[in-house]
Each structure stands twice: as C-alpha cells, then as structure tokens.
Scaffold this active site. Sequence first.
Site, PDB file in Angstrom:
ATOM      1  N   ARG A 306       0.819  -1.230   0.000  1.00  0.00           N
ATOM      2  CA  ARG A 306       0.000   0.000   0.000  1.00  0.00           C
ATOM      3  C   ARG A 306       0.845   1.269   0.000  1.00  0.00           C
ATOM      4  O   ARG A 306       0.414   2.321   0.443  1.00  0.00           O
ATOM      5  CB  ARG A 306      -0.975   0.020   1.179  1.00  0.00           C
ATOM      6  N   LYS A 328       1.140  11.105 -10.749  1.00  0.00           N
ATOM      7  CA  LYS A 328       0.147  10.243 -11.397  1.00  0.00           C
ATOM      8  C   LYS A 328       0.886   8.996 -11.852  1.00  0.00           C
ATOM      9  O   LYS A 328       1.846   9.085 -12.626  1.00  0.00           O
ATOM     10  CB  LYS A 328      -0.446  10.940 -12.635  1.00  0.00           C
ATOM     11  N   GLU A 370       4.266  17.693 -25.084  1.00  0.00           N
ATOM     12  CA  GLU A 370       3.909  18.094 -23.712  1.00  0.00           C
ATOM     13  C   GLU A 370       4.532  19.457 -23.371  1.00  0.00           C
ATOM     14  O   GLU A 370       3.959  20.229 -22.600  1.00  0.00           O
ATOM     15  CB  GLU A 370       4.337  17.025 -22.694  1.00  0.00           C
ATOM     16  N   LYS A 412       4.191  22.383 -14.557  1.00  0.00           N
ATOM     17  CA  LYS A 412       3.562  21.200 -13.951  1.00  0.00           C
ATOM     18  C   LYS A 412       3.686  21.244 -12.428  1.00  0.00           C
ATOM     19  O   LYS A 412       2.735  20.933 -11.706  1.00  0.00           O
ATOM     20  CB  LYS A 412       4.190  19.915 -14.513  1.00  0.00           C
ATOM     21  N   GLU A 422      -6.196  16.044  -8.661  1.00  0.00           N
ATOM     22  CA  GLU A 422      -7.011  16.454  -9.808  1.00  0.00           C
ATOM     23  C   GLU A 422      -8.453  16.747  -9.416  1.00  0.00           C
ATOM     24  O   GLU A 422      -9.398  16.304 -10.066  1.00  0.00           O
ATOM     25  CB  GLU A 422      -6.975  15.338 -10.875  1.00  0.00           C
ATOM     26  N   ARG A 426      -5.800  20.749 -11.693  1.00  0.00           N
ATOM     27  CA  ARG A 426      -4.909  19.811 -12.386  1.00  0.00           C
ATOM     28  C   ARG A 426      -5.460  19.357 -13.740  1.00  0.00           C
ATOM     29  O   ARG A 426      -4.710  18.945 -14.624  1.00  0.00           O
ATOM     30  CB  ARG A 426      -4.617  18.602 -11.490  1.00  0.00           C
ATOM     31  N   ASN A 430      -4.438  18.098 -18.739  1.00  0.00           N
ATOM     32  CA  ASN A 430      -4.997  17.089 -19.630  1.00  0.00           C
ATOM     33  C   ASN A 430      -5.344  17.686 -21.001  1.00  0.00           C
ATOM     34  O   ASN A 430      -5.965  17.021 -21.838  1.00  0.00           O
ATOM     35  CB  ASN A 430      -6.243  16.485 -18.972  1.00  0.00           C
ATOM     36  N   HIS A 433      -5.500  15.672 -24.221  1.00  0.00           N
ATOM     37  CA  HIS A 433      -5.390  14.251 -23.880  1.00  0.00           C
ATOM     38  C   HIS A 433      -6.685  13.466 -24.057  1.00  0.00           C
ATOM     39  O   HIS A 433      -6.649  12.244 -24.133  1.00  0.00           O
ATOM     40  CB  HIS A 433      -4.880  14.088 -22.440  1.00  0.00           C
ATOM     41  N   HIS A 437      -5.710  10.249 -25.825  1.00  0.00           N
ATOM     42  CA  HIS A 437      -5.787   8.911 -25.232  1.00  0.00           C
ATOM     43  C   HIS A 437      -6.701   7.998 -26.042  1.00  0.00           C
ATOM     44  O   HIS A 437      -6.444   6.789 -26.153  1.00  0.00           O
ATOM     45  CB  HIS A 437      -6.294   9.002 -23.784  1.00  0.00           C
ATOM     46  N   HIS A 449       2.916   8.623 -27.331  1.00  0.00           N
ATOM     47  CA  HIS A 449       1.949   9.441 -26.598  1.00  0.00           C
ATOM     48  C   HIS A 449       1.891  10.873 -27.155  1.00  0.00           C
ATOM     49  O   HIS A 449       0.809  11.425 -27.399  1.00  0.00           O
ATOM     50  CB  HIS A 449       2.371   9.436 -25.125  1.00  0.00           C
TER      51      HIS A 449
HETATM   52  N1  LIG Z   1       2.191  10.154 -15.122  1.00  0.00           N
HETATM   53  C1  LIG Z   1       2.028  11.234 -15.833  1.00  0.00           C
HETATM   54  O1  LIG Z   1       1.700  12.313 -15.328  1.00  0.00           O
HETATM   55  C2  LIG Z   1       2.289  11.175 -17.302  1.00  0.00           C
HETATM   56  C3  LIG Z   1       2.424  12.360 -18.022  1.00  0.00           C
HETATM   57  C4  LIG Z   1       2.686  12.290 -19.379  1.00  0.00           C
HETATM   58  C5  LIG Z   1       2.826  11.053 -19.999  1.00  0.00           C
HETATM   59  N2  LIG Z   1       2.724   9.930 -19.261  1.00  0.00           N
HETATM   60  C6  LIG Z   1       2.908   8.616 -19.871  1.00  0.00           C
HETATM   61  O2  LIG Z   1       4.248   8.538 -20.338  1.00  0.00           O
HETATM   62  C7  LIG Z   1       4.316   7.590 -21.397  1.00  0.00           C
HETATM   63  C8  LIG Z   1       5.160   8.128 -22.528  1.00  0.00           C
HETATM   64  O3  LIG Z   1       6.439   8.390 -22.037  1.00  0.00           O
HETATM   65  P1  LIG Z   1       7.696   8.579 -23.008  1.00  0.00           P
HETATM   66  O4  LIG Z   1       7.334   9.467 -24.117  1.00  0.00           O
HETATM   67  O5  LIG Z   1       8.832   8.912 -22.148  1.00  0.00           O
HETATM   68  O6  LIG Z   1       7.838   7.167 -23.689  1.00  0.00           O
HETATM   69  P2  LIG Z   1       8.431   5.764 -23.209  1.00  0.00           P
HETATM   70  O7  LIG Z   1       8.568   5.628 -21.778  1.00  0.00           O
HETATM   71  O8  LIG Z   1       7.568   4.772 -23.914  1.00  0.00           O
HETATM   72  O9  LIG Z   1       9.879   5.782 -23.848  1.00  0.00           O
HETATM   73  C9  LIG Z   1      10.020   5.814 -25.257  1.00  0.00           C
HETATM   74  C10 LIG Z   1      11.071   4.797 -25.711  1.00  0.00           C
HETATM   75  O10 LIG Z   1      12.369   5.298 -25.441  1.00  0.00           O
HETATM   76  C11 LIG Z   1      13.139   4.339 -24.695  1.00  0.00           C
HETATM   77  N3  LIG Z   1      14.043   5.159 -23.885  1.00  0.00           N
HETATM   78  C12 LIG Z   1      13.783   5.790 -22.737  1.00  0.00           C
HETATM   79  N4  LIG Z   1      14.822   6.577 -22.388  1.00  0.00           N
HETATM   80  C13 LIG Z   1      15.761   6.416 -23.344  1.00  0.00           C
HETATM   81  C14 LIG Z   1      17.042   6.984 -23.552  1.00  0.00           C
HETATM   82  N5  LIG Z   1      17.542   7.900 -22.734  1.00  0.00           N
HETATM   83  N6  LIG Z   1      17.731   6.598 -24.633  1.00  0.00           N
HETATM   84  C15 LIG Z   1      17.197   5.703 -25.524  1.00  0.00           C
HETATM   85  N7  LIG Z   1      15.987   5.148 -25.390  1.00  0.00           N
HETATM   86  C16 LIG Z   1      15.269   5.511 -24.306  1.00  0.00           C
HETATM   87  C17 LIG Z   1      12.089   3.537 -23.959  1.00  0.00           C
HETATM   88  O11 LIG Z   1      12.570   2.280 -23.591  1.00  0.00           O
HETATM   89  C18 LIG Z   1      10.978   3.457 -25.007  1.00  0.00           C
HETATM   90  O12 LIG Z   1      11.236   2.439 -25.932  1.00  0.00           O
HETATM   91  C19 LIG Z   1       2.892   7.293 -21.794  1.00  0.00           C
HETATM   92  O13 LIG Z   1       2.514   6.046 -21.283  1.00  0.00           O
HETATM   93  C20 LIG Z   1       2.089   8.383 -21.116  1.00  0.00           C
HETATM   94  O14 LIG Z   1       0.796   7.981 -20.810  1.00  0.00           O
HETATM   95  C21 LIG Z   1       2.448   9.961 -17.926  1.00  0.00           C
HETATM   96  O1  LIG Z   2      -0.397  15.135 -14.763  1.00  0.00           O
HETATM   97  C1  LIG Z   2      -1.522  15.268 -15.211  1.00  0.00           C
HETATM   98  O2  LIG Z   2      -2.497  15.518 -14.505  1.00  0.00           O
HETATM   99  C2  LIG Z   2      -1.773  15.123 -16.665  1.00  0.00           C
HETATM  100  O3  LIG Z   2      -2.896  15.088 -17.091  1.00  0.00           O
HETATM  101  C3  LIG Z   2      -0.569  15.047 -17.526  1.00  0.00           C
HETATM  102  C4  LIG Z   2      -0.784  14.332 -18.826  1.00  0.00           C
HETATM  103  O4  LIG Z   2       0.126  14.911 -19.740  1.00  0.00           O
HETATM  104  C5  LIG Z   2      -0.474  12.843 -18.728  1.00  0.00           C
HETATM  105  O5  LIG Z   2      -0.508  12.241 -19.980  1.00  0.00           O
HETATM  106  C6  LIG Z   2      -1.294  12.057 -17.749  1.00  0.00           C
HETATM  107  O6  LIG Z   2      -0.772  10.757 -17.604  1.00  0.00           O
HETATM  108  C7  LIG Z   2      -2.714  11.896 -18.173  1.00  0.00           C
HETATM  109  O7  LIG Z   2      -3.428  11.490 -17.085  1.00  0.00           O
HETATM  110  P1  LIG Z   2      -4.841  10.809 -17.178  1.00  0.00           P
HETATM  111  O8  LIG Z   2      -5.384  11.020 -15.811  1.00  0.00           O
HETATM  112  O9  LIG Z   2      -5.604  11.488 -18.249  1.00  0.00           O
HETATM  113  O10 LIG Z   2      -4.609   9.393 -17.499  1.00  0.00           O
END
Ligand SMILES: NC(=O)c1ccc[n+]([C@@H]2O[C@H](COP(=O)([O-])OP(=O)(O)OC[C@H]3O[C@@H](n4cnc5c(N)ncnc54)[C@H](O)[C@@H]3O)[C@@H](O)[C@H]2O)c1
Ligand SMILES: O=C(O)C(=O)C[C@@H](O)[C@H](O)[C@H](O)COP(=O)(O)O
Length: 545
Positions: A306, A328, A370, A412, A422, A426, A430, A433, A437, A449
């Site tokens: 947890r 998130k 982004e 951010k 959110e 927050r 989005n 998105h 999505h 993405h």
């Molecule tokens: N949690 C949040 O608030 C939030 C916000 C925005 C996006 N996201 C999520 O993030 C994801 C996208 O992230 P991303 O664009 O970083 O893509 P990713 O994590 O899929 O990475 C892209 C590719 O690059 C590779 N890689 C990573 N770092 C590298 C490096 N330094 N050198 C070479 N290769 C490398 C990875 O293995 C992958 O194949 C999505 O799933 C999206 O939903 C989450």
């Molecule tokens: O941090 C947030 O809040 C965002 O919405 C950032 C987005 O860029 C990101 O892709 C996030 O993962 C989307 O969240 P979700 O709640 O729509 O899944």
Amino acid sequence: MSGPLVVLVGPMGVGKSTVGELLAARLGTTYRDTDADVVAEAGKPIAEIFYDEGEEHFRALERRAVAAAVAGHPGVLSLGGGAVLDEATRKLLAGRPVVYLSMDVDEAVRRVGLGAARPLLAVNPRRQWRELMDARRHLYEEVARTVVATDENTPEEVAQAIIDALELPEGQAAPGVENTGMTQQGPTRIQVAGSAGSDPYEVLVGHQLLGELPQLIGDRAKRVAVLHPEALAETGEAVREDLAAQGYEAIAIQLPNAEEAKTVEVAAYCWKALGQTGFTRTDVIVGIGGGATTDVAGFVAASWLRGVRWIAVPTTVLGMVDAAVGGKTGINTAEGKNLVGAFHPPAGVLCDLAALESLPVHDYVSGMAEIIKAGFIADPVILDLVEADPEGARTPSGPHTAELIERSIRVKAEVVSSDLKESGLREILNYGHTLGHAIEKNERYKWRHGAAVSIGMVFAAELGRLAGRLDDATADRHRTILESVGLPLTYRGDQWPKLLENMKVDKKSRGDLLRFIVLDGIGKPTVLEGPDPAVLLAAYGEVSA
Ligand SMILES: NC(=O)c1ccc[n+]([C@@H]2O[C@H](COP(=O)([O-])OP(=O)(O)OC[C@H]3O[C@@H](n4cnc5c(N)ncnc54)[C@H](O)[C@@H]3O)[C@@H](O)[C@H]2O)c1
Ligand SMILES: O=C(O)C(=O)C[C@@H](O)[C@H](O)[C@H](O)COP(=O)(O)O
C-alpha cells in the site's frame, strides 16, 4: 617565454573555470578555456564531437586549441579534464606554469557524480572516479609545476594558493566577477509542494545527477529495486551495481520498452520480484526510463504494501517535463489508457539532461508535444522559444533545451503543488489528452503518446474555436508550431465513432457528460462540459485526414 600566466589542469568538476575566472580577476587579466575554443571551432558540443567523430578527433582539435592558447594567450588558461592524456599536448605544456587542481574521489562523487564524458547513466560513480583518477593522476603531476588541493578549500583560497605558489603579481580586479562557489554549475532545483497529505519533493535538472541517489534513498532502506526498460538494460544494471557497492541489497527489474510495460502482467511480475526479495515498507523503488517506465515504477511503488517510497529518474523529454513529476502513476487496460493507477508522488526526480543524447528523434519530438502543451496552457515564452528555432527544439543540443524543459517542469510543479488529486486545477494538464488517449487506445498503444496528444491539442483548439472561445490566430498557431517540430496534426476520418466511444471512459467524464479542456486564450485553460455532438463532430472534421 611568453604565454599564459597560469595553466590549470585537473579533472572535470574540480572547479577550473570558477577558480580560473576568479584568478584572472585577481590578476587583472583574461581567462580562456580550451574546451570552449574546441566547441567554437567544431560548432557543436563536446559530447557530440565524441559521438560523431570519436575521441581521437576530439583530442586533435584540443591539441590545436592548446597549442594556439599557450602561444598566444597571456592570461589564465584552463584545459579540459582529459587533455593530459595526449602526449603531444603534454609536450606543449613543458616549462609552462601549470597548476594541477586536485580533489579526492569522495569529493568528486559529491560534486559531480559522474563525468559527462562517460556514457551517461552507466554508473558506479565512485569506482569510475577512482579508475579515472588512477589513470590520470601521474599525467597531471607530470605536467604540473605545483599541485593545489581543492577538497576543503573555497575558490578564493584555491586562487590564493596558486598566487602564492607561483608568486604571481596581483593586478586590478576586473569588475563584476563574483564568487559563485565551487559548485556553481549545480542542478536547477524545482520544488513541488506537498499537497493532499503528500510530502514535498524536488525535481533536479542538470548533469551528473546520479550521485544524488543514495541521499534520496536514505539510510532506512535496506533494499532497492531499479526498474528500467529493456533499452536501458546497461544503465539499469550499472545503477544496481553502484547501489549494491554502497551497501544496499539492490535488484534490477527489466521492463519491456514503451507502452508494453504498462500492463497488469508487468506490474504483477514486479510485485513477484519484490516479494521474493523481501521488500519492506522502508525499501525504495527507483524508476529509470521514459514515462511508461516511471508510470509503472510509481504504480508498483504505490501498490506494494500500500505504498513504498520511489524515486524517478526520467530519461526522455516527456518523462522529465511531465510523467515523472506530479505523482500520477498507472497502467493501461484493454478498455482504456491509464485506467488503473494511483496518485503517489516520488520522493525526488532526477532529470539528467545527458540522457537525452541517446533518445531516438521521434521519442524526443514526442516529448515536445507536452512542452508545447505547457506553453499553451500556462507559459507563452515556451511557444516563442520553440518558434524561434523549431529545428533546435527537436534535439538535445538545441539552444533552448534546458530552458524549455525547466519551464515546462515549473508549469507542472506549480499545478500539482496545489492540486495533487485532480480535484480541479490539475485537469488543465490534460489539454489535448481526451482525444489523444482515445487515439492511443485505437492504435492499441503502439503510437507515441506525444503524437496522439498533438492531434488531440489541434482538436481541442478547434473545439475551443467552434465553441466561440478561442480566436482563430491562436487555434491556427497550434498547427503551425506542432508541425514545425514534426508532430502530426490529423487522424483517420472514419474512426470518429470509435474515438467517441473511447472518450467516454476518460477520467474527466462525469456520468454521461464528456468534458474537455479548451482555451479561452493562451494561458487561459478552462473546462468545456458536454459540448453539442455536432460541434464535436465538426471539430473532428478539422483534424480528419
Ligand atoms: N504520469 C504522468 O503524469 C504522465 C504524463 C505524461 C505522460 N505519461 C505517460 O508517459 C508515457 C510516454 O512516455 P515517453 O514518451 O517517455 O515514452 P516511453 O517511456 O515509452 O519511452 C520511449 C522509448 O524510449 C526508450 N528510452 C527511454 N529513455 C531512453 C534513452 N535515454 N535513450 C534511448 N531510449 C530511451 C524507452 O525504452 C521506449 O522504448 C505514456 O505512457 C504516457 O501515458 C504519464
Ligand atoms: O499530470 C496530469 O495531470 C496530466 O494530465 C498530464 C498528462 O500529460 C499525462 O498524460 C497524464 O498521464 C494523463 O493522465 P490521465 O489522468 O488522463 O490518465
């Protein structure tokens, strides 16, 4: 013999430029750095010269720069950390007033962690520093007239020691040179405040940041799990080794690349590994990779027992500016993107910009979506910077890379500092998105993405325009700027019914009510609730191919 009054040699991070500039000011003369000469001649950063042409070529350029500077520069000169490796360069220093600025290994690890000349995250900083110093110490000593230890001394004390050792005449101090300390090139630290009962933390942006990991992990942890994607297998293992060398029971857990990691099966695999290692509540998870990796690492940390502490080390643009910040965490399901997850902020975020050098260009550009989003919802300077040099915005060596990343993180950080869960503000993050999505799900999570979000932002801009909120120029600016960095603007026209269905499970939906973030203008995001289906369809018509 004419030439420099002083030549400073020593390892990277020892403070050659801080001390050199201070010394030049004290002596009333000028300061020159052969690394800067090489960069100016080659027209690109040193890391790129190494990457494109190799070390031998770099050393040849450096040798030429040293030859020119020892012949023609009358002031204080400093050489790159590895200059002494070249025999011809060492010969050029014969008879010169060379000072070796030394520091011990612990101090080197404390100050810089890992040298940028090494493959970035392939780290065991202490061991690498020891090996580096063992290989170079005798060469520094060979060329030096005197050695000045910097370990516990301020830059002023080091400068004074050099003046005394070489009996240098002090001149008129140059105006405007201030003491910024030996660690002036430290990382930018962006604070994220605690919100909804969570602890505050810092996002560090800079270089050679892995030396910060043990401090963030802390003494209470006995075990550390390093989660990394397949693409960063070497890095993950090196970090694990480094943490093991520091006394942690460290395991590495390799995840599939990209979205394939964001599944319940992968999360279950991680839970199993943690269980078999006896991971307790004081132990720590480190997620090294892009947003997909840090989303999973954070989710595993949120769900194991947890909630255990975790640290994010984002290695993509998108990870740094968005995914690793804000807590998130989550995984996808067949029904939709990020449908399962938790709000679970990291204990710290380390954004080492050198990681971006190995990132494929399409992944780099994906992160620009982004960044541009942050520009439209909150910080128009971002838009100006991208528009001033769209080509530069596609590469880590662009002129505004650090500023774009830092500005986006600040946007951010400010939002999530006041609304972690959110419950209101927050939602602006989005922007783009809702449709983005839906496209990702439609493409079975094979799309990047940022590419989906780019189309989603054009759609949201059209929606804003059709709803009478957004002016034409700003709506059009979305297309121009996104296209200028290579992001897509359109999607298949015949997919609208499926996309509409996908959007119903968007987390902003309430009951049957679809909700979108739209703009009233740049920096003025707002919620558009339950738009007329005809308006939605018309907006989609504007992005259909
Ligand atoms: N949690 C949040 O608030 C939030 C916000 C925005 C996006 N996201 C999520 O993030 C994801 C996208 O992230 P991303 O664009 O970083 O893509 P990713 O994590 O899929 O990475 C892209 C590719 O690059 C590779 N890689 C990573 N770092 C590298 C490096 N330094 N050198 C070479 N290769 C490398 C990875 O293995 C992958 O194949 C999505 O799933 C999206 O939903 C989450
Ligand atoms: O941090 C947030 O809040 C965002 O919405 C950032 C987005 O860029 C990101 O892709 C996030 O993962 C989307 O969240 P979700 O709640 O729509 O899944």
